[in-house]
Design a protein around this motif. Structure first.
Motif, PDB file in Angstrom:
ATOM      1  N   SER A  46     -69.772  63.909  57.657  1.00  0.00           N
ATOM      2  CA  SER A  46     -69.349  62.501  57.677  1.00  0.00           C
ATOM      3  C   SER A  46     -67.924  62.421  58.191  1.00  0.00           C
ATOM      4  O   SER A  46     -67.008  63.019  57.613  1.00  0.00           O
ATOM      5  CB  SER A  46     -69.411  61.885  56.270  1.00  0.00           C
ATOM      6  N   HIS A  47     -67.735  61.702  59.289  1.00  0.00           N
ATOM      7  CA  HIS A  47     -66.390  61.458  59.803  1.00  0.00           C
ATOM      8  C   HIS A  47     -65.663  60.567  58.796  1.00  0.00           C
ATOM      9  O   HIS A  47     -66.169  59.520  58.397  1.00  0.00           O
ATOM     10  CB  HIS A  47     -66.482  60.772  61.170  1.00  0.00           C
ATOM     11  N   ALA A  48     -64.481  60.997  58.362  1.00  0.00           N
ATOM     12  CA  ALA A  48     -63.755  60.294  57.299  1.00  0.00           C
ATOM     13  C   ALA A  48     -62.278  60.205  57.647  1.00  0.00           C
ATOM     14  O   ALA A  48     -61.434  60.811  56.981  1.00  0.00           O
ATOM     15  CB  ALA A  48     -63.964  61.001  55.965  1.00  0.00           C
ATOM     16  N   PRO A  49     -61.909  59.464  58.692  1.00  0.00           N
ATOM     17  CA  PRO A  49     -60.503  59.391  59.103  1.00  0.00           C
ATOM     18  C   PRO A  49     -59.635  58.692  58.067  1.00  0.00           C
ATOM     19  O   PRO A  49     -60.124  57.974  57.197  1.00  0.00           O
ATOM     20  CB  PRO A  49     -60.565  58.587  60.404  1.00  0.00           C
TER      21      PRO A  49
ATOM     22  N   SER B  68     -60.608  63.855  60.428  1.00  0.00           N
ATOM     23  CA  SER B  68     -61.046  64.370  59.132  1.00  0.00           C
ATOM     24  C   SER B  68     -62.548  64.161  58.946  1.00  0.00           C
ATOM     25  O   SER B  68     -63.103  63.125  59.333  1.00  0.00           O
ATOM     26  CB  SER B  68     -60.306  63.664  57.997  1.00  0.00           C
ATOM     27  N   VAL B  69     -63.194  65.139  58.329  1.00  0.00           N
ATOM     28  CA  VAL B  69     -64.604  65.028  57.988  1.00  0.00           C
ATOM     29  C   VAL B  69     -64.813  65.547  56.571  1.00  0.00           C
ATOM     30  O   VAL B  69     -63.965  66.252  56.011  1.00  0.00           O
ATOM     31  CB  VAL B  69     -65.514  65.827  58.952  1.00  0.00           C
ATOM     32  N   THR B  70     -65.955  65.199  56.000  1.00  0.00           N
ATOM     33  CA  THR B  70     -66.413  65.820  54.763  1.00  0.00           C
ATOM     34  C   THR B  70     -67.725  66.536  55.052  1.00  0.00           C
ATOM     35  O   THR B  70     -68.436  66.210  56.013  1.00  0.00           O
ATOM     36  CB  THR B  70     -66.629  64.788  53.638  1.00  0.00           C
ATOM     37  N   PHE B  71     -68.040  67.506  54.186  1.00  0.00           N
ATOM     38  CA  PHE B  71     -69.309  68.214  54.276  1.00  0.00           C
ATOM     39  C   PHE B  71     -70.066  68.016  52.964  1.00  0.00           C
ATOM     40  O   PHE B  71     -69.559  68.364  51.894  1.00  0.00           O
ATOM     41  CB  PHE B  71     -69.081  69.709  54.521  1.00  0.00           C
ATOM     42  N   GLY B  72     -71.250  67.433  53.062  1.00  0.00           N
ATOM     43  CA  GLY B  72     -72.043  67.169  51.876  1.00  0.00           C
ATOM     44  C   GLY B  72     -73.272  68.056  51.811  1.00  0.00           C
ATOM     45  O   GLY B  72     -73.899  68.349  52.835  1.00  0.00           O
ATOM     46  N   MET B  73     -73.612  68.492  50.600  1.00  0.00           N
ATOM     47  CA  MET B  73     -74.806  69.292  50.368  1.00  0.00           C
ATOM     48  C   MET B  73     -75.657  68.598  49.314  1.00  0.00           C
ATOM     49  O   MET B  73     -75.151  68.230  48.247  1.00  0.00           O
ATOM     50  CB  MET B  73     -74.432  70.705  49.913  1.00  0.00           C
ATOM     51  N   PRO B  74     -76.940  68.408  49.581  1.00  0.00           N
ATOM     52  CA  PRO B  74     -77.799  67.710  48.617  1.00  0.00           C
ATOM     53  C   PRO B  74     -78.054  68.548  47.381  1.00  0.00           C
ATOM     54  O   PRO B  74     -77.795  69.755  47.351  1.00  0.00           O
ATOM     55  CB  PRO B  74     -79.088  67.479  49.405  1.00  0.00           C
TER      56      PRO B  74
ATOM     57  N   ALA C  68     -64.593  54.280  50.716  1.00  0.00           N
ATOM     58  CA  ALA C  68     -65.649  53.326  50.392  1.00  0.00           C
ATOM     59  C   ALA C  68     -66.961  53.698  51.075  1.00  0.00           C
ATOM     60  O   ALA C  68     -68.038  53.567  50.484  1.00  0.00           O
ATOM     61  CB  ALA C  68     -65.222  51.919  50.793  1.00  0.00           C
ATOM     62  N   ARG C  69     -66.877  54.173  52.290  1.00  0.00           N
ATOM     63  CA  ARG C  69     -68.088  54.470  53.069  1.00  0.00           C
ATOM     64  C   ARG C  69     -68.703  55.822  52.714  1.00  0.00           C
ATOM     65  O   ARG C  69     -69.924  55.956  52.630  1.00  0.00           O
ATOM     66  CB  ARG C  69     -67.745  54.423  54.562  1.00  0.00           C
ATOM     67  N   VAL C  70     -67.849  56.828  52.503  1.00  0.00           N
ATOM     68  CA  VAL C  70     -68.352  58.190  52.326  1.00  0.00           C
ATOM     69  C   VAL C  70     -68.527  58.563  50.859  1.00  0.00           C
ATOM     70  O   VAL C  70     -69.520  59.200  50.485  1.00  0.00           O
ATOM     71  CB  VAL C  70     -67.402  59.196  53.014  1.00  0.00           C
ATOM     72  N   CYS C  71     -67.577  58.179  50.016  1.00  0.00           N
ATOM     73  CA  CYS C  71     -67.562  58.676  48.632  1.00  0.00           C
ATOM     74  C   CYS C  71     -68.212  57.744  47.627  1.00  0.00           C
ATOM     75  O   CYS C  71     -69.008  58.178  46.785  1.00  0.00           O
ATOM     76  CB  CYS C  71     -66.124  58.959  48.204  1.00  0.00           C
ATOM     77  N   LEU C  72     -67.876  56.464  47.665  1.00  0.00           N
ATOM     78  CA  LEU C  72     -68.356  55.556  46.623  1.00  0.00           C
ATOM     79  C   LEU C  72     -69.873  55.493  46.504  1.00  0.00           C
ATOM     80  O   LEU C  72     -70.399  55.359  45.395  1.00  0.00           O
ATOM     81  CB  LEU C  72     -67.797  54.153  46.847  1.00  0.00           C
ATOM     82  N   PRO C  73     -70.641  55.574  47.597  1.00  0.00           N
ATOM     83  CA  PRO C  73     -72.094  55.463  47.450  1.00  0.00           C
ATOM     84  C   PRO C  73     -72.753  56.675  46.822  1.00  0.00           C
ATOM     85  O   PRO C  73     -73.940  56.619  46.481  1.00  0.00           O
ATOM     86  CB  PRO C  73     -72.580  55.289  48.900  1.00  0.00           C
ATOM     87  N   LEU C  74     -72.044  57.778  46.631  1.00  0.00           N
ATOM     88  CA  LEU C  74     -72.657  59.006  46.143  1.00  0.00           C
ATOM     89  C   LEU C  74     -72.942  58.941  44.648  1.00  0.00           C
ATOM     90  O   LEU C  74     -72.305  58.191  43.905  1.00  0.00           O
ATOM     91  CB  LEU C  74     -71.743  60.198  46.444  1.00  0.00           C
ATOM     92  N   ASP C  75     -73.896  59.739  44.206  1.00  0.00           N
ATOM     93  CA  ASP C  75     -74.224  59.803  42.782  1.00  0.00           C
ATOM     94  C   ASP C  75     -73.016  60.257  41.973  1.00  0.00           C
ATOM     95  O   ASP C  75     -72.225  61.093  42.427  1.00  0.00           O
ATOM     96  CB  ASP C  75     -75.367  60.799  42.546  1.00  0.00           C
ATOM     97  N   ASP C  76     -72.908  59.739  40.751  1.00  0.00           N
ATOM     98  CA  ASP C  76     -71.820  60.139  39.866  1.00  0.00           C
ATOM     99  C   ASP C  76     -71.799  61.646  39.616  1.00  0.00           C
ATOM    100  O   ASP C  76     -70.743  62.232  39.361  1.00  0.00           O
ATOM    101  CB  ASP C  76     -71.925  59.417  38.526  1.00  0.00           C
ATOM    102  N   SER C  77     -72.957  62.286  39.684  1.00  0.00           N
ATOM    103  CA  SER C  77     -73.047  63.721  39.397  1.00  0.00           C
ATOM    104  C   SER C  77     -72.510  64.594  40.530  1.00  0.00           C
ATOM    105  O   SER C  77     -72.347  65.811  40.345  1.00  0.00           O
ATOM    106  CB  SER C  77     -74.502  64.114  39.129  1.00  0.00           C
ATOM    107  N   THR C  78     -72.225  63.998  41.680  1.00  0.00           N
ATOM    108  CA  THR C  78     -71.778  64.780  42.828  1.00  0.00           C
ATOM    109  C   THR C  78     -70.476  65.502  42.510  1.00  0.00           C
ATOM    110  O   THR C  78     -69.478  64.885  42.130  1.00  0.00           O
ATOM    111  CB  THR C  78     -71.581  63.884  44.060  1.00  0.00           C
TER     112      THR C  78
END
Length: 229
Positions: free
Chosen positions: A133-136, A142-148, A186-196
């Motif tokens: 996810s591009h996260a400027p 800047s990017v983040t890397f997410g793993m399910p 708001a776009r990358v982090c907030l929508p994720l599950d609380d358990s992330t």
């Protein structure tokens, strides 16, 4: 799954090695200042074979050991195109004049094989899938890397310098933009599950739920529609 992390160098930047298990292939995330020795120690301890280096952004504290690590193991480095120049020109990224000392002697430049990250892509490396996810905001690239979520671990977000435990990345260096960083949160982090589980570029691990509840920079943000890790 195996995630081995350690803080490296003068900035205490977290470097991570991620593998399906000990004795298998791995991905190295953000080998920064003075990280090469720690990487080699972790590889030996867990009997890992690196297949790639991936970078959350281009600041020198996250990329200073890219050339020696990639060279020692003949692996590519992945970085967003907007931050690629920082590997060869770290002083420009920090707003320094050419010739000013930069933490002593550092090996700067690109490794032999550089690949560019794109927003929304999925990297399959070492048998693992990383969502990009591009996260400027901290930097333009800047990017983040997410793993399910997997059988033995909750979802994981390698947040770089976007989100820390109780704080966020600075935005006063070239390419930084506070409003842009808040939009990325708001776009990358907030929508994720609380358990992330959030594994950031500096400091201890945290969770999205903890930051949603207590991080002052997350207060008042409206989450964008979730697109997953």
């Amino acid at each position: 799954m195996l995630i081995a992390g350690f803080p490296a160098g003068a900035w205490g930047t977290n470097c991570y090695l991620v593998a399906p298990a000990a004795g298998e292939e791995c991905v190295i995330i953000d080998p920064g200042h003075q990280a090469a020795q720690g990487v080699e120690e972790a590889l030996k301890k867990h009997r890992l074979k690196p297949v790639a280096v991936v970078l959350t952004h281009g600041h020198i504290d996250h990329v200073a050991s890219v050339v020696p690590v990639c060279g020692a193991h003949d692996v590519p480095a992945w970085i967003h195109p907007e931050d690629r120049y920082m590997m060869s020109d770290p002083e420009k990224a920090l707003g320094r004049s050419i010739g000013m000392p930069l933490m002593g002697e550092l090996t700067v430049g690109e490794p032999d094989d550089v690949k560019e990250l794109t927003d929304g892509s999925k990297l399959t490396l070492a048998g693992l899938e990383f969502g990009v996810s591009h996260a400027p905001g901290h930097t333009k690239g800047s990017v983040t890397f997410g793993m399910p979520e997997a059988a033995d671990i909750p979802p994981v977000l390698f947040s770089g310098d976007l989100l820390f435990a109780g704080s966020v990345g600075r935005t006063d260096l070239p390419g930084g933009d506070h409003a842009e960083l808040l939009e990325s949160l708001a776009r990358v982090c907030l929508p994720l599950d609380d358990s992330t589980v959030v594994l950031s570029g500096h400091g201890p691990q945290t969770t999205i739920g903890r930051e949603r509840a207590s991080n002052p920079f997350m207060n008042g943000l409206d989450a964008s529609p979730r697109r997953g890790l």
